[in-house]
Design an enzyme around this catalytic site. Structure first.
Site, mmCIF file in Angstrom:
data_model
loop_
_atom_site.group_PDB
_atom_site.id
_atom_site.type_symbol
_atom_site.label_atom_id
_atom_site.label_comp_id
_atom_site.label_asym_id
_atom_site.label_seq_id
_atom_site.Cartn_x
_atom_site.Cartn_y
_atom_site.Cartn_z
ATOM 1 N N HIS A 1 110.019 -11.628 70.058
ATOM 2 C CA HIS A 1 108.667 -11.472 70.595
ATOM 3 C C HIS A 1 108.654 -11.169 72.093
ATOM 4 C CE1 HIS A 1 104.224 -12.396 70.305
ATOM 5 N NE2 HIS A 1 104.476 -11.897 69.104
ATOM 6 N N HIS B 1 104.867 -2.039 62.173
ATOM 7 C CA HIS B 1 104.223 -3.278 62.618
ATOM 8 C C HIS B 1 102.791 -3.291 62.119
ATOM 9 C CE1 HIS B 1 102.190 -5.648 65.978
ATOM 10 N NE2 HIS B 1 103.152 -6.471 65.601
#
Length: 385
Positions: free
Chosen positions: A188, A288
């Site tokens: 992340h 994504h």
């Protein structure tokens, strides 16, 4: 011949953190898109309104010409706001074209290379107490793959104690599910270069499916060191917004999986081009998608025609969606039914998503003001979320 002149564009900002776009044509055929940057919905909405001058009155079937004008018509190009606005418009135009020709979008992109797509969903990972519970929920829902955060907030150079904690969550899942569950790990962008290799050392024995965003995208030049260090596939790309952003990373060969977002990276038109570029470098595609039903359907249509697509993210049941989940805005939620870890080929015209507009209008009265949480380390310094 059906009149596809664009007559109107409407926007609906709805919970949990989404922005829907509706394009209407003279014939009455409508298309749906999701132009949004999480935490910047109002900014993207303003951008869409600025772009209306280039769209109203145009033939909705001229998708590529409209894309080129929206991208090249301004002196300043690219970036998350403009590309997300273009993404939603592009999705809606493909939806209209498919509906007008009575075929699913994947048929307009050359036809499917597969009849179903493997899926995964996010389960958290910051807190080991909930990892097993959430993983069992997803497995019971039909998923055979999950993704979780590899770590919570992490100092630029973390203590050995914190490093040792990192592997615990994936260790719990391996002990519980063995190799029947594929597990992706999302760094992340929380991890800085000094800690990446040390964290990989901790995680390697538990054999994750991939490591996502091991460093922030602005530090992609460091991926060449990371790539040579590990056999774990490296994934990145959710914060990259066009084929030009992906060009260097594909050419340098420092990633195995690219993750463009269909609501951020130029929509169906641009991500299909990015996927084809990646195929030329023997690099795989896993779009994504932490967003809503239109974004998910758009991803799937690109997946179905891309030989190098390997797995698709879904936000069904993700913690952001409490009270308003993907299926809640749909009249036909069955198209996203999970069967043995896969979603089957979408067959309805256009994107195949039938939006419950009454529900959308009611939710738009609530709206949202979602923003990223701001984290800080113990000393008060900013921590990546």
């Amino acid at each position: 011949m059906i009149d596809l002149q664009i007559t109107n564009i409407e926007l609906y900002k709805v919970p949990p953190r989404w922005l829907f776009l509706k394009i209407t044509t003279n014939s009455g055929i409508i298309g749906w898109g999701e132009p949004v940057v999480e935490g910047k919905a109002d900014t993207v909405e303003a951008c869409v309104k600025e772009l209306k001058q280039y769209i109203i009155g145009k033939d909705a079937s001229n998708i590529e010409d409209i894309w080129q004008i929206l991208y090249r018509g301004g002196f300043y190009r690219g970036g998350p706001i403009l590309m997300s606005a273009i993404s939603g418009i592009d999705q809606a135009l493909w939806d209209i074209k498919g509906k007008s020709l009575e075929v699913p979008v994947h048929q307009l992109l050359g036809g499917p290379v597969r009849h179903k797509m493997k899926m995964y969903c996010w389960i958290g990972g910051d807190n080991p107490e909930v990892v097993l519970e959430q993983a069992h929920e997803k497995v019971n829902a039909g998923f055979k793959a999950v993704k979780m955060n590899a770590t919570g907030a992490l100092e630029w150079v973390a203590s050995i104690k914190d490093v040792k904690k990192v592997a615990n969550n994936i260790k719990l899942l391996r002990e519980e599910f063995g190799y029947d569950l594929d597990i992706g790990l999302d760094f992340h962008g929380r991890v800085h270069k000094p800690m990446v290799k040390r964290l990989i050392d901790e995680l390697q024995p538990h054999e994750p499916m991939f490591i996502e965003e091991p460093v922030l995208p602005e530090n992609n030049d460091t991926l060449r060191h990371i790539y040579q260090y590990t056999s774990i596939p490296i994934a990145t790309g959710e914060r990259m917004f066009s084929r030009w952003d992906f060009k260097d990373i594909l050419h340098s060969g420092v990633t195995d999986i690219i993750q463009p977002d269909l609501s951020h990276a130029g929509g169906i038109s641009e991500v299909r081009r990015i996927a084809a570029m990646a195929e030329a470098y023997d690099i795989t595609l896993a779009p994504h998608c932490p967003l809503g039903p239109v974004a998910l359907a758009s991803c799937l249509h690109v997946d179905f025609v891309s030989a190098n697509a390997v797995i698709q993210e879904s936000s069904i049941g993700i913690h952001y969606n409490e009270g308003y989940d993907i299926l809640d805005y749909m009249s036909n939620p069955e198209i996203f039914e999970l069967k043995d870890g896969y979603i089957e080929l979408l067959t309805k015209p256009g994107l195949g998503v039938e939006i419950d507009e009454d529900k959308l209008k009611e939710a738009a009265k609530i709206g949202h003001n979602w923003a990223n949480p701001i984290w800080r380390h113990e000393d008060g310094n900013f921590a990546e979320w």
